[in-house]
Scaffold this motif. Structure first.
Motif, PDB file in Angstrom:
ATOM      1  N   GLY A  45       0.772  -1.228   0.000  1.00 21.76           N
ATOM      2  CA  GLY A  45       0.000   0.000   0.000  1.00 21.76           C
ATOM      3  C   GLY A  45       0.810   1.288   0.000  1.00 21.76           C
ATOM      4  N   PRO A  46       0.098   2.425   0.038  1.00 23.10           N
ATOM      5  CA  PRO A  46       0.752   3.723  -0.122  1.00 23.10           C
ATOM      6  C   PRO A  46       1.706   4.089   1.006  1.00 23.10           C
ATOM      7  N   ASP A  47       1.429   3.683   2.236  1.00 23.65           N
ATOM      8  CA  ASP A  47       2.338   4.033   3.321  1.00 23.65           C
ATOM      9  C   ASP A  47       3.718   3.425   3.122  1.00 23.65           C
ATOM     10  N   ALA A  48       3.763   2.259   2.507  1.00 25.14           N
ATOM     11  CA  ALA A  48       5.054   1.620   2.252  1.00 25.14           C
ATOM     12  C   ALA A  48       5.861   2.414   1.231  1.00 25.14           C
ATOM     13  N   ILE A  49       5.191   3.014   0.266  1.00 24.50           N
ATOM     14  CA  ILE A  49       5.899   3.856  -0.698  1.00 24.50           C
ATOM     15  C   ILE A  49       6.516   5.043   0.022  1.00 24.50           C
ATOM     16  N   ARG A  50       5.771   5.635   0.940  1.00 27.09           N
ATOM     17  CA  ARG A  50       6.312   6.763   1.716  1.00 27.09           C
ATOM     18  C   ARG A  50       7.528   6.318   2.525  1.00 27.09           C
ATOM     19  N   VAL A  59      12.360   7.814  -5.904  1.00 31.78           N
ATOM     20  CA  VAL A  59      11.561   6.592  -6.022  1.00 31.78           C
ATOM     21  C   VAL A  59      10.759   6.628  -7.318  1.00 31.78           C
ATOM     22  N   PHE A  60      10.879   5.563  -8.083  1.00 35.37           N
ATOM     23  CA  PHE A  60      10.108   5.357  -9.309  1.00 35.37           C
ATOM     24  C   PHE A  60       8.986   4.386  -8.980  1.00 35.37           C
ATOM     25  N   ALA A  61       7.737   4.868  -9.047  1.00 33.47           N
ATOM     26  CA  ALA A  61       6.571   4.005  -8.833  1.00 33.47           C
ATOM     27  C   ALA A  61       6.170   3.406 -10.174  1.00 33.47           C
ATOM     28  N   ASP A  62       6.460   2.131 -10.324  1.00 36.41           N
ATOM     29  CA  ASP A  62       6.229   1.425 -11.586  1.00 36.41           C
ATOM     30  C   ASP A  62       4.805   0.869 -11.579  1.00 36.41           C
ATOM     31  N   VAL A  63       3.832   1.771 -11.741  1.00 44.70           N
ATOM     32  CA  VAL A  63       2.425   1.397 -11.600  1.00 44.70           C
ATOM     33  C   VAL A  63       1.753   1.054 -12.929  1.00 44.70           C
ATOM     34  N   ARG A  77      -2.925  11.653  -9.565  1.00 39.63           N
ATOM     35  CA  ARG A  77      -2.895  12.586  -8.432  1.00 39.63           C
ATOM     36  C   ARG A  77      -2.557  11.849  -7.135  1.00 39.63           C
ATOM     37  N   ALA A  78      -3.114  10.661  -6.977  1.00 37.52           N
ATOM     38  CA  ALA A  78      -2.881   9.895  -5.753  1.00 37.52           C
ATOM     39  C   ALA A  78      -1.418   9.477  -5.622  1.00 37.52           C
ATOM     40  N   ILE A  79      -0.835   8.961  -6.690  1.00 37.60           N
ATOM     41  CA  ILE A  79       0.554   8.491  -6.611  1.00 37.60           C
ATOM     42  C   ILE A  79       1.514   9.657  -6.474  1.00 37.60           C
ATOM     43  N   ALA A  80       1.197  10.792  -7.093  1.00 48.06           N
ATOM     44  CA  ALA A  80       2.064  11.967  -6.981  1.00 48.06           C
ATOM     45  C   ALA A  80       2.119  12.482  -5.554  1.00 48.06           C
ATOM     46  N   GLY A  81       1.057  12.236  -4.783  1.00 47.59           N
ATOM     47  CA  GLY A  81       1.005  12.693  -3.409  1.00 47.59           C
ATOM     48  C   GLY A  81       1.791  11.847  -2.427  1.00 47.59           C
ATOM     49  N   ARG A 111       7.203  18.564  -9.581  1.00 43.91           N
ATOM     50  CA  ARG A 111       6.320  17.643 -10.296  1.00 43.91           C
ATOM     51  C   ARG A 111       7.058  16.335 -10.566  1.00 43.91           C
ATOM     52  N   PRO A 112       6.438  15.193 -10.263  1.00 44.53           N
ATOM     53  CA  PRO A 112       7.082  13.923 -10.621  1.00 44.53           C
ATOM     54  C   PRO A 112       7.249  13.802 -12.131  1.00 44.53           C
ATOM     55  N   LEU A 113       8.292  13.118 -12.533  1.00 46.28           N
ATOM     56  CA  LEU A 113       8.445  12.787 -13.943  1.00 46.28           C
ATOM     57  C   LEU A 113       7.360  11.794 -14.334  1.00 46.28           C
ATOM     58  N   LEU A 114       6.788  11.994 -15.516  1.00 45.39           N
ATOM     59  CA  LEU A 114       5.728  11.104 -16.017  1.00 45.39           C
ATOM     60  C   LEU A 114       6.241  10.388 -17.258  1.00 45.39           C
TER      61      LEU A 114
END
Length: 233
Positions: A45-50, A59-63, A77-81, A111-114
């Motif tokens: 979940g998201p807390d682990a990313i934090r 951190v690169f979120a490979d979603v 918006r959610a992942i950027a936060g 801004r995160p890279l997209l």
């Protein structure tokens, strides 16, 4: 010339948070960033990313978001936060979807890279034909990369073998993130289009995503250090 001081991003593809954090801390002196993927995010979940972001590396979120534009905008918006430096969508979702993602994160500072995925490195020409996409893979990557640039994104995920094609189509400022990296002598596993770290950087890769050759090594820190030394870092 490498755009990132250290282009190696380690893939923490594990559902075990303690293991992921331990790995991240061990390799931190030798790598430039960390990648968390679907297994990690779905299990933890998201807390682990934090928690991973708190280690202090990008951190690169490979979603690989791929859905209707409104849904992808909300997910972006959610992942950027969560404090990630970069995340991705599937280019095959189309221009409207990619633009929706870009617009959704535009207010963020920084801004995160997209990034958009072109053709997965586990696919070859035969598989592309099987799923109804035109082969060869290099031509499909070129088509999608051009669409990604038109849509206003920062770059693409592609195989190292398509780097020259992407550069020719999209120019030198377009970011290239390359998975399927295997040090010389390492097992290829389920990857089809692979290259060594040194070869990929020489071909123009900006970021190298490396997982099992580091994380499954007897000593991950030593494996990461060896790759850094190979790259002259």
């Amino acid at each position: 010339m490498m755009r990132f001081p250290n282009p190696v991003f380690v893939a923490l593809d594990t559902p075990d948070l303690n293991n992921a954090l331990s790995l991240a801390r061990a390799v931190k002196p030798y790598v430039g960033g960390l990648k968390v993927g679907l297994e990690f995010i779905t299990a933890l979940g998201p807390d682990a990313i934090r928690r991973v972001a708190e280690i202090g590396l990008p951190v690169f979120a490979d979603v690989k978001f791929h859905d209707i534009p409104n849904t992808v905008a909300g997910a972006s918006r959610a992942i950027a936060g969560l404090g990630v430096a970069m995340f991705n969508v599937h280019a095959s979702g189309g221009e409207a979807m990619m633009r929706a993602a870009a617009d959704a994160i535009a207010p963020w500072t920084p801004r995160p890279l997209l990034i958009a995925v072109t053709v997965l490195t586990s696919l070859d020409d035969a598989v592309l034909e099987m799923v109804g996409q035109r082969a060869p893979a290099s031509e499909q990557v070129e088509r999608l990369a051009a669409l990604v640039k038109k849509s206003g994104l920062d770059g693409v995920v592609c195989s190292a073998h398509e780097l020259a094609t992407v550069r020719a189509a999209c120019g030198p400022d377009f970011l290239t993130i390359v998975p399927g990296i295997r040090p010389a002598g390492a097992a290829v596993g389920d990857q089809k289009r692979v290259m060594t770290p040194k070869q990929a950087v020489a071909a123009g890769a900006d970021i190298l995503v490396i997982g099992r050759p580091i994380t499954a090594a007897p000593d991950p820190a030593e494996a990461a250090k060896a790759i850094a030394e190979e790259l002259g870092l």
